[in-house]
Write a protein that holds these residues in place. Structure first.
Motif, mmCIF file in Angstrom:
data_model
loop_
_atom_site.group_PDB
_atom_site.id
_atom_site.type_symbol
_atom_site.label_atom_id
_atom_site.label_comp_id
_atom_site.label_asym_id
_atom_site.label_seq_id
_atom_site.Cartn_x
_atom_site.Cartn_y
_atom_site.Cartn_z
ATOM 1 N N SER A 171 131.943 24.148 42.157
ATOM 2 C CA SER A 171 133.407 23.097 42.144
ATOM 3 C C SER A 171 133.717 23.851 40.787
ATOM 4 C CB SER A 171 133.473 22.662 42.953
ATOM 5 O OG SER A 171 132.157 21.126 42.243
ATOM 6 N N ASP A 205 137.875 15.185 44.813
ATOM 7 C CA ASP A 205 137.615 14.766 46.061
ATOM 8 C C ASP A 205 136.800 16.383 46.595
ATOM 9 O OD1 ASP A 205 138.455 12.314 45.514
ATOM 10 O OD2 ASP A 205 140.333 12.593 46.557
ATOM 11 N N THR A 206 137.779 17.798 46.391
ATOM 12 C CA THR A 206 137.645 18.990 46.993
ATOM 13 C C THR A 206 135.729 18.640 46.703
ATOM 14 O OG1 THR A 206 139.597 19.190 47.830
ATOM 15 C CG2 THR A 206 138.428 20.760 47.696
ATOM 16 N N ALA A 207 135.734 19.160 45.032
ATOM 17 C CA ALA A 207 134.688 19.813 45.025
ATOM 18 C C ALA A 207 133.661 18.188 45.401
ATOM 19 C CB ALA A 207 135.029 19.730 42.689
ATOM 20 N N THR A 208 134.335 17.628 45.962
ATOM 21 C CA THR A 208 132.791 16.690 45.715
ATOM 22 C C THR A 208 132.266 17.404 47.342
ATOM 23 O OG1 THR A 208 133.499 14.413 45.101
ATOM 24 C CG2 THR A 208 132.136 14.826 46.683
ATOM 25 N N LEU A 209 133.334 17.669 48.366
ATOM 26 C CA LEU A 209 132.979 17.903 49.779
ATOM 27 C C LEU A 209 132.219 19.389 49.365
ATOM 28 C CD1 LEU A 209 136.123 17.323 51.216
ATOM 29 C CD2 LEU A 209 134.475 16.697 51.731
ATOM 30 N N ILE A 210 132.782 20.362 48.101
ATOM 31 C CA ILE A 210 132.088 21.456 47.682
ATOM 32 C C ILE A 210 130.190 21.772 47.684
ATOM 33 C CG2 ILE A 210 131.993 23.539 46.775
ATOM 34 C CD1 ILE A 210 134.566 23.323 46.598
ATOM 35 N N ALA A 239 143.078 14.812 43.145
ATOM 36 C CA ALA A 239 142.686 15.339 44.014
ATOM 37 C C ALA A 239 141.440 16.745 44.442
ATOM 38 C CB ALA A 239 143.993 15.528 45.334
ATOM 39 N N ALA A 240 141.427 16.978 43.791
ATOM 40 C CA ALA A 240 140.941 18.311 43.123
ATOM 41 C C ALA A 240 138.957 17.636 43.156
ATOM 42 C CB ALA A 240 140.762 19.103 42.067
ATOM 43 N N ASN A 244 128.101 20.032 50.448
ATOM 44 C CA ASN A 244 128.314 21.092 51.967
ATOM 45 C C ASN A 244 126.623 21.809 51.108
ATOM 46 O OD1 ASN A 244 127.823 22.204 54.191
ATOM 47 N ND2 ASN A 244 129.772 23.769 52.895
#
Length: 272
Positions: free
Chosen positions: A144, A234-239, A231-232, A242
């Motif tokens: 990410s 948060d998305t990077a954390t999910l990536i 917000a990005a 996983n």
């Protein structure tokens, strides 16, 4: 304030404070110690009334290969909470050059990729030597972006082109055409030119320069930049949290054959 450091070198040129990334043997990969030392130097220059502008440069044959993947792998991060802490620290490190009250100028050369590119373009101005190669190869291995500033600097179409294709060979001229670079120099004169630009800004009214920078940054925040960047994360954390087969294989090769072999496997895998 030119105290000795291990991963950076500082110097004062007139009214300009200069921070040199100084892990040349590691292509100035950004590790935790470099983050701490560069942050300390930047804060010291930020409050020094004798300093009017700050230049970020680098020793060796590259500006920066990005965040230190070997150090990151050795942390064995597994949870979203752990990844969130690391990514927020990376984000804060990059964005402090954007948020610095005084104008910042990056002088880049050689490879300037991943977190190194984010760091360079988060400075107010970027001067690139013609030999510079930029890009963000994170998509090649399912990773990410720590500071997703590109859409705000060059627009969504161009940002998608660079990020989704994972190109890491964007030339200085192409970066200039995209708006990531303010000026392209030749023959290794990028630092000299960055110092000239910084000295000019340092010679003007400090309040005028700093308040104008603040107003420009604030206009982007009003448009939603800061919220979008957070917000990005948060998305990077999910990536990152996983766990994917390619990440497991990358780490297996890194731990058994070394980082260079892992990177070679990653690049080969990305080829059609």
């Amino acid at each position: 304030m030119n105290k000795p450091y291990e991963t950076i070198r500082t110097e004062t040129v007139g009214r300009v404070g200069v921070i040199h990334l100084n892990r040349a043997r590691k292509l100035n990969a950004i590790n935790g110690q470099m983050m701490q030392e560069a942050t300390e130097a930047l804060r010291a220059y930020s409050i020094d009334p004798a300093i009017g502008a700050i230049v970020l440069a680098a020793e060796g044959r590259a500006f920066s290969a990005g965040f230190d993947l070997k150090e990151l792998a050795e942390q064995h991060l597994t949870t979203a909470e752990q990844w969130g802490e690391v990514l927020r620290a990376d984000f804060d490190f990059v964005m402090q050059f954007w948020d610095c009250p005084k104008p910042t100028v990056s002088a880049i050369h050689g490879h300037c990729i991943g977190g190194g590119m984010e760091l360079a373009v988060s400075c107010d101005l970027t001067i690139a030597d013609a030999d510079t190669l930029m890009g963000e190869p994170e998509m090649k291995f399912g990773s990410s972006i720590a500071a997703l500033v590109l859409p705000w600097l060059i627009g969504p179409k161009q940002a998608k082109e660079l990020l989704l294709t994972a190109s890491d060979r964007v030339t200085a001229q192409r970066a200039y055409e995209l708006g990531l670079v303010n000026e392209v120099t030749h023959g290794g004169t990028h630092l000299q030119r960055a110092l000239e630009v910084a000295q000019a800004m340092a010679g003007y009214s400090a309040m005028s320069v700093q308040m104008t920078k603040k107003a420009i940054n604030r206009s982007l925040d009003i448009a939603g930049m800061r919220q979008a960047l957070l917000a990005a994360i948060d998305t990077a954390t999910l990536i990152e949290a996983n766990v994917r087969p390619e990440n497991v294989e990358f780490e297996r090769i890194r731990s058994t054959e070394g980082m260079q072999a892992a990177l070679a496997w990653r690049d080969a895998k990305a080829k059609p």
